[in-house]
Scaffold this motif. Structure first.
Motif, PDB file in Angstrom:
ATOM      1  N   LYS A 197     -10.290  32.444 -37.328  1.00 20.66           N
ATOM      2  CA  LYS A 197     -10.885  33.599 -36.657  1.00 20.66           C
ATOM      3  C   LYS A 197     -12.399  33.569 -36.768  1.00 20.66           C
ATOM      4  CE  LYS A 197     -10.575  38.649 -36.486  1.00 20.66           C
ATOM      5  NZ  LYS A 197      -9.943  39.870 -37.083  1.00 20.66           N
ATOM      6  N   ASN A 198     -12.889  33.202 -37.956  1.00 22.99           N
ATOM      7  CA  ASN A 198     -14.341  33.149 -38.149  1.00 22.99           C
ATOM      8  C   ASN A 198     -14.970  32.105 -37.247  1.00 22.99           C
ATOM      9  OD1 ASN A 198     -16.870  33.702 -39.712  1.00 22.99           O
ATOM     10  ND2 ASN A 198     -16.567  31.553 -40.318  1.00 22.99           N
ATOM     11  N   TYR A 232     -15.022  33.546 -33.587  1.00 27.79           N
ATOM     12  CA  TYR A 232     -16.030  34.594 -33.445  1.00 27.79           C
ATOM     13  C   TYR A 232     -17.448  34.017 -33.477  1.00 27.79           C
ATOM     14  CZ  TYR A 232     -12.925  38.648 -33.578  1.00 27.79           C
ATOM     15  OH  TYR A 232     -11.981  39.594 -33.261  1.00 27.79           O
ATOM     16  N   ILE A 262     -18.356  39.036 -27.965  1.00 27.63           N
ATOM     17  CA  ILE A 262     -18.165  40.054 -29.008  1.00 27.63           C
ATOM     18  C   ILE A 262     -19.521  40.398 -29.580  1.00 27.63           C
ATOM     19  CG2 ILE A 262     -15.818  39.305 -29.601  1.00 27.63           C
ATOM     20  CD1 ILE A 262     -17.083  37.920 -32.045  1.00 27.63           C
ATOM     21  N   SER A 263     -19.555  41.510 -30.281  1.00 22.33           N
ATOM     22  CA  SER A 263     -20.824  41.922 -30.893  1.00 22.33           C
ATOM     23  C   SER A 263     -21.091  41.094 -32.155  1.00 22.33           C
ATOM     24  CB  SER A 263     -20.779  43.406 -31.236  1.00 22.33           C
ATOM     25  OG  SER A 263     -19.833  43.622 -32.253  1.00 22.33           O
ATOM     26  N   GLN A 306     -21.953  42.336 -34.933  1.00 20.12           N
ATOM     27  CA  GLN A 306     -21.354  43.061 -36.051  1.00 20.12           C
ATOM     28  C   GLN A 306     -19.937  42.576 -36.305  1.00 20.12           C
ATOM     29  OE1 GLN A 306     -22.844  45.481 -38.105  1.00 20.12           O
ATOM     30  NE2 GLN A 306     -21.000  45.003 -39.299  1.00 20.12           N
ATOM     31  N   GLU A 307     -19.161  42.395 -35.245  1.00 22.73           N
ATOM     32  CA  GLU A 307     -17.787  41.913 -35.401  1.00 22.73           C
ATOM     33  C   GLU A 307     -17.770  40.500 -35.994  1.00 22.73           C
ATOM     34  OE1 GLU A 307     -14.932  43.764 -32.062  1.00 22.73           O
ATOM     35  OE2 GLU A 307     -16.684  42.698 -31.241  1.00 22.73           O
ATOM     36  N   ASP A 357     -18.593  40.785 -39.722  1.00 22.81           N
ATOM     37  CA  ASP A 357     -17.454  41.317 -40.491  1.00 22.81           C
ATOM     38  C   ASP A 357     -16.376  40.249 -40.686  1.00 22.81           C
ATOM     39  OD1 ASP A 357     -18.730  43.727 -40.620  1.00 22.81           O
ATOM     40  OD2 ASP A 357     -17.569  44.667 -38.994  1.00 22.81           O
ATOM     41  N   THR A 358     -16.146  39.462 -39.675  1.00 21.54           N
ATOM     42  CA  THR A 358     -15.131  38.396 -39.777  1.00 21.54           C
ATOM     43  C   THR A 358     -15.553  37.341 -40.788  1.00 21.54           C
ATOM     44  OG1 THR A 358     -14.514  38.747 -37.459  1.00 21.54           O
ATOM     45  CG2 THR A 358     -13.869  36.657 -38.460  1.00 21.54           C
TER      46      THR A 358
END
Length: 384
Positions: A122-123, A126, A135-136, A138-139, A142-143
Motif C-alpha cells: 500500500k505504501n 500511495y 491522492i493527497s 496526507q494520505e 499516513d500510509t
C-alpha cells in the motif's frame, strides 16, 4: 630493770648488723665466684626453608545450579555424586505454560509479518499515486507511518518470540561446567523459582584444586627477605599432608598471594594449585601443607641455648676472652625440630653457653667447658 632491757637491745642490734654484713659478703662472693659452664660453637649450614601452614581445598570451578524460571520439577536425570559434562540436562521443569507462550508469540509474529506485507504494498502504491495527485499527500504520509509502525511491531514480536524461546529452553536446566555433582536439595514435584536463594545442587570441577593458606605478615616478610636472591616467581613447591599423615603424591605450586593483609588477623592468604586427577582432594577439605621456600645459609641454634630478655627478644649468652659473659640479640626465623633457625646476631667464633645458664648472671666469671663433642654425640643418640 632498765639496765637489763638496754643490754638486750644492744645485743639484738649487734646480731642484725652482723647478718647484714654476712649477706653482703655472700652476694659479693656469688658475683665473683667462678662457675663452670658448657659452651658450643656453631657453623653456618645450608638449611632448606620449609614452612608448615594449614589451609582448605577449594575447587577451581564450582557451579551452583539454580533455576532461571518458575515451575515444578518433572525430571531429575542425573545421578547424585556422578561426573557430569557441560551441557548435560540436570533437571526438567514442567514446560506446558512456556510452550503455550512461545507458540502464542510465534503466531503474533506471523500475523504482524502478514500485515507488514499489506502495508508495504500500500505504501508503494500511495507513493506513486501522490506524484499524479491521485491522492493527497496526507494520505500518503499516513500510509508510510503505518508501514513503519508495522516494521517496528514485527521487530518487537521477534524479540517476544526470542524471549519465549529462552524461557522454554530454561525448562531444561543444564550443567554449566563439567565436574562431580553433589546431592540434590530438591526432588521431583518441588516448586522452584528464579529468585530463590538455595541452589538445586552444586557441580565441582576438582581435576585441579586450589589450597588457600594463611601466613602471618611478619613471617612472610622475613622469608621474602631471606630468600629474595634464591627463589623465582612460581617456583615454590608445596606438598600436602593428608589426614592419615601421608604426603599427597602430587606436588603443587604456589601461584599467588593476597595483595593485602587481613586487618583483623594480620595474616596474608597464599594460594597453591594442585593436580587432582583421582579426585582424592575434596572441596573444603582441611589439610596441612609444607612449603619449600628455598635454602638459606644460616645457624641452627639449640633451643636450650636461647632465652628471652625483658622485651621478649631472643638472646644467646656468649663467653668473652676474659671469661666474662655477654648477651647477644639474635634474629630467629622459625623452629626446626628442637633448634631455632637464626640468620643474624651470631658469629662462627662465638662461644655460646648451652649448659649452666641458670647458674650465672651478667656479673659472673665463668670456667668455660667445650661440650661440642658431647652435644653432637647426644644428638646422634636422639636420632637413633
Amino acid at each position: 630493770m632498765y639496765f637489763y632491757l638496754k643490754k638486750i637491745f644492744l645485743l639484738l642490734f649487734t646480731i642484725l648488723l652482723l647478718g647484714c654484713n654476712d649477706e653482703g659478703n655472700s652476694n659479693f662472693s656469688m658475683e665473683q665466684q667462678e662457675i663452670e659452664v658448657g659452651y658450643i660453637t656453631l657453623k653456618k649450614e645450608e638449611v632448606p626453608l620449609q614452612q608448615e601452614l594449614s589451609g582448605r581445598i577449594k575447587a577451581i570451578y564450582k557451579s551452583e545450579v539454580r533455576p532461571q524460571i518458575d515451575g515444578i520439577i518433572k525430571e531429575q536425570p542425573f545421578k547424585e555424586g556422578s561426573y557430569v559434562k557441560k551441557g548435560d540436562i540436570l533437571y526438567v521443569i514442567d514446560s506446558d505454560s512456556y510452550e503455550a507462550i512461545y507458540e502464542e508469540a510465534l503466531a503474533t509474529l506471523k500475523s504482524s509479518e502478514a500485515n507488514l506485507i499489506t502495508l508495504k504494498l500500500k505504501n508503494e502504491r500511495y507513493a506513486e499515486s501522490v506524484k499524479f495527485n491521485v491522492i493527497s499527500k496526507q494520505e500518503a504520509d499516513d500510509t508510510k507511518a503505518a508501514y513503519l509502525q508495522a516494521i517496528a511491531l514485527v521487530e518487537q514480536n521477534k524479540a517476544l518470540v526470542k524471549s519465549a524461546k529462552i524461557n522454554l529452553d530454561r525448562t531444561k536446566i543444564k550443567a554449566q561446567v563439567s565436574g562431580f555433582i553433589g546431592i540434590s536439595n530438591y526432588t521431583v514435584g518441588a516448586l522452584v523459582s528464579q529468585n530463590q536463594t538455595n541452589a538445586l545442587t552444586t557441580i565441582r570441577d576438582t581435576t585441579k584444586v586450589y589450597v588457600d593458606l594463611s601466613q602471618s605478615n611478619n613471617q612472610l616478610f622475613k622469608l621474602k627477605k631471606l630468600n629474595k636472591d634464591t627463589m623465582k616467581e612460581n617456583d615454590i613447591d608445596v606438598n600436602i599432608i593428608l589426614p592419615d599423615d601421608t604426603i599427597y603424591k602430587h606436588t603443587g605450586k604456589l601461584k599467588l598471594q593476597e595483595i593485602s593483609v587481613d586487618e583483623d588477623t594480620g595474616y596474608v592468604t597464599l594460594r597453591a594449585e594442585f593436580p587432582n586427577p583421582d579426585g582424592e582432594l575434596l572441596d573444603n577439605m582441611f589439610v596441612n601443607t609444607i612449603i619449600e621456600s628455598g635454602n638459606s645459609n644460616a645457624f641452627l641454634v639449640p633451643q636450650q641455648a636461647v632465652t628471652l630478655d625483658a622485651k621478649s627478644n631472643y638472646i644467646v649468652t656468649t663467653i668473652q676472652e676474659n671469661n666474662t659473659i655477654q648477651t647477644k640479640k639474635i634474629t630467629v626465623i622459625r623452629a626446626i625440630a628442637n633448634k631455632w633457625l637464626v640468620t643474624d646476631g651470631i658469629l662462627q667464633t662465638d662461644k655460646i653457653i648451652i649448659e649452666g645458664l641458670n647458674k650465672i648472671n651478667e656479673k659472673s666469671i665463668v670456667i668455660p667447658k667445650d661440650v661440642n663433642n658431647l652435644y653432637e654425640n647426644n644428638l646422634k643418640e636422639e636420632m637413633k
